[in-house]
Design an enzyme around this catalytic site. Sequence first.
Site, PDB file in Angstrom:
ATOM      1  N   GLY A  32       0.870  -1.169   0.000  1.00 57.56           N
ATOM      2  CA  GLY A  32       0.000   0.000   0.000  1.00 57.56           C
ATOM      3  C   GLY A  32       0.902   1.213   0.000  1.00 57.56           C
ATOM      4  O   GLY A  32       1.862   1.269   0.783  1.00 57.56           O
ATOM      5  N   ARG A 166      -3.610   6.482 -10.249  1.00 59.00           N
ATOM      6  CA  ARG A 166      -3.919   5.096 -10.612  1.00 59.00           C
ATOM      7  C   ARG A 166      -5.091   5.111 -11.587  1.00 59.00           C
ATOM      8  O   ARG A 166      -6.239   5.290 -11.203  1.00 59.00           O
ATOM      9  CB  ARG A 166      -4.276   4.266  -9.371  1.00 59.00           C
ATOM     10  N   ARG A 226      11.785  11.536 -11.750  1.00 60.74           N
ATOM     11  CA  ARG A 226      12.116  11.343 -13.155  1.00 60.74           C
ATOM     12  C   ARG A 226      12.629   9.932 -13.446  1.00 60.74           C
ATOM     13  O   ARG A 226      13.293   9.709 -14.471  1.00 60.74           O
ATOM     14  CB  ARG A 226      13.158  12.370 -13.592  1.00 60.74           C
ATOM     15  N   ALA A 228      14.762   6.918 -14.042  1.00 64.07           N
ATOM     16  CA  ALA A 228      16.193   6.693 -14.238  1.00 64.07           C
ATOM     17  C   ALA A 228      16.982   7.987 -14.403  1.00 64.07           C
ATOM     18  O   ALA A 228      18.217   7.974 -14.359  1.00 64.07           O
ATOM     19  CB  ALA A 228      16.405   5.804 -15.467  1.00 64.07           C
ATOM     20  N   ALA A 231      15.717  13.112 -10.005  1.00 67.27           N
ATOM     21  CA  ALA A 231      14.601  13.884  -9.471  1.00 67.27           C
ATOM     22  C   ALA A 231      15.005  15.348  -9.326  1.00 67.27           C
ATOM     23  O   ALA A 231      16.193  15.694  -9.350  1.00 67.27           O
ATOM     24  CB  ALA A 231      14.168  13.333  -8.118  1.00 67.27           C
ATOM     25  N   GLY A 256       8.594   4.938  -6.046  1.00 63.31           N
ATOM     26  CA  GLY A 256       8.132   6.281  -5.702  1.00 63.31           C
ATOM     27  C   GLY A 256       7.873   6.443  -4.219  1.00 63.31           C
ATOM     28  O   GLY A 256       8.166   7.498  -3.639  1.00 63.31           O
ATOM     29  N   ASP A 257       7.340   5.399  -3.586  1.00 62.57           N
ATOM     30  CA  ASP A 257       7.100   5.452  -2.141  1.00 62.57           C
ATOM     31  C   ASP A 257       8.419   5.499  -1.380  1.00 62.57           C
ATOM     32  O   ASP A 257       8.541   6.206  -0.372  1.00 62.57           O
ATOM     33  CB  ASP A 257       6.284   4.237  -1.699  1.00 62.57           C
TER      34      ASP A 257
END
Length: 315
Positions: A32, A166, A226, A228, A231, A256-257
């Site tokens: 989650g 999502r 971003r 690979a 960021a 991302g988490d």
Amino acid sequence: MTDVLTVGETMASMRASAPLRLGGPMSLSVAGAESNVAIGLARLGHTTSWVGVVGADELGALVLRTLRAEGVRTDSARVDADRPTGVMVVERRVGDLTRVIYHRSGSAGSTVSPDDVTAGFRTPPSWVHLTGITPALGAQAREAVDAAVAQARHVGARVCLDVNYRGKLWSAAAAAACLRQLAPHASLLVASEDELHLVAPEAAGSEEDMVASLLAAGVAEVAVKRGAQGASLYSADGRIDCPARTVRVTDTIGAGDAFVAGLLSATLEKLPVAARLERAVACGAFAVAAAGDWEGLPTRAELALLDLESGAAQR
């Protein structure tokens, strides 16, 4: 105080080692977005709490047991006797390309409510982490997100909002209508390059234009993931970029988490902006180098492992 409180749905996660239609073995864990961030922060030494709902079933017991084992507080989690714990199935197809199938319609997690959020705020947090997934679960879950924002303001906590779009849960238009209302309440907003248009007040134009509209709306910082390419972090002071760490990619789900966990961790410690981005990118690298949404996330001591030579062995 709790460093970070998260609100959202945690599901049982089943990962297939072959195409689902062929059958074969599957591994069982939990996943989650919000609880992934909570686990990542706990491993880095921070106090975290998860607010959510699970079913009165063995999968719900697995969710609570896993979070507690990882040091995430679940005191405010609720068990619903009438609805099942949601399930996500991850199917690996080509290389590191995966498909995710949800079985979460009518799940216990989708019933998270403002009352659940109120219970979670009994111990005031410094930060509240929310994503664009929770309001996509239904009207009551959206009300829970609104309640979390309101209570954060009441206790003086800052809000981190990860767009985390999502497409299987809601349309881009529905997401934009909701997230553009939430964004001005965020001190830190996180989005992938292809998600910014869903949350920026000015959805057209360059990335810089969209970020400028978010900063003008009241967001203090905007982090752009971003993949690979690393960021970026924008604020009133300008933009700072950080390249990705080079690792062999095993599984991109949860990266991302992990990035958010690293960024919030460094923010809690008041590190300089460049160091905050470096920790976020490093945590993302740990995530993609291991299978699972959160299993490969680093502890504080392990962050330095990425600085060793490739193929090195610690003895």
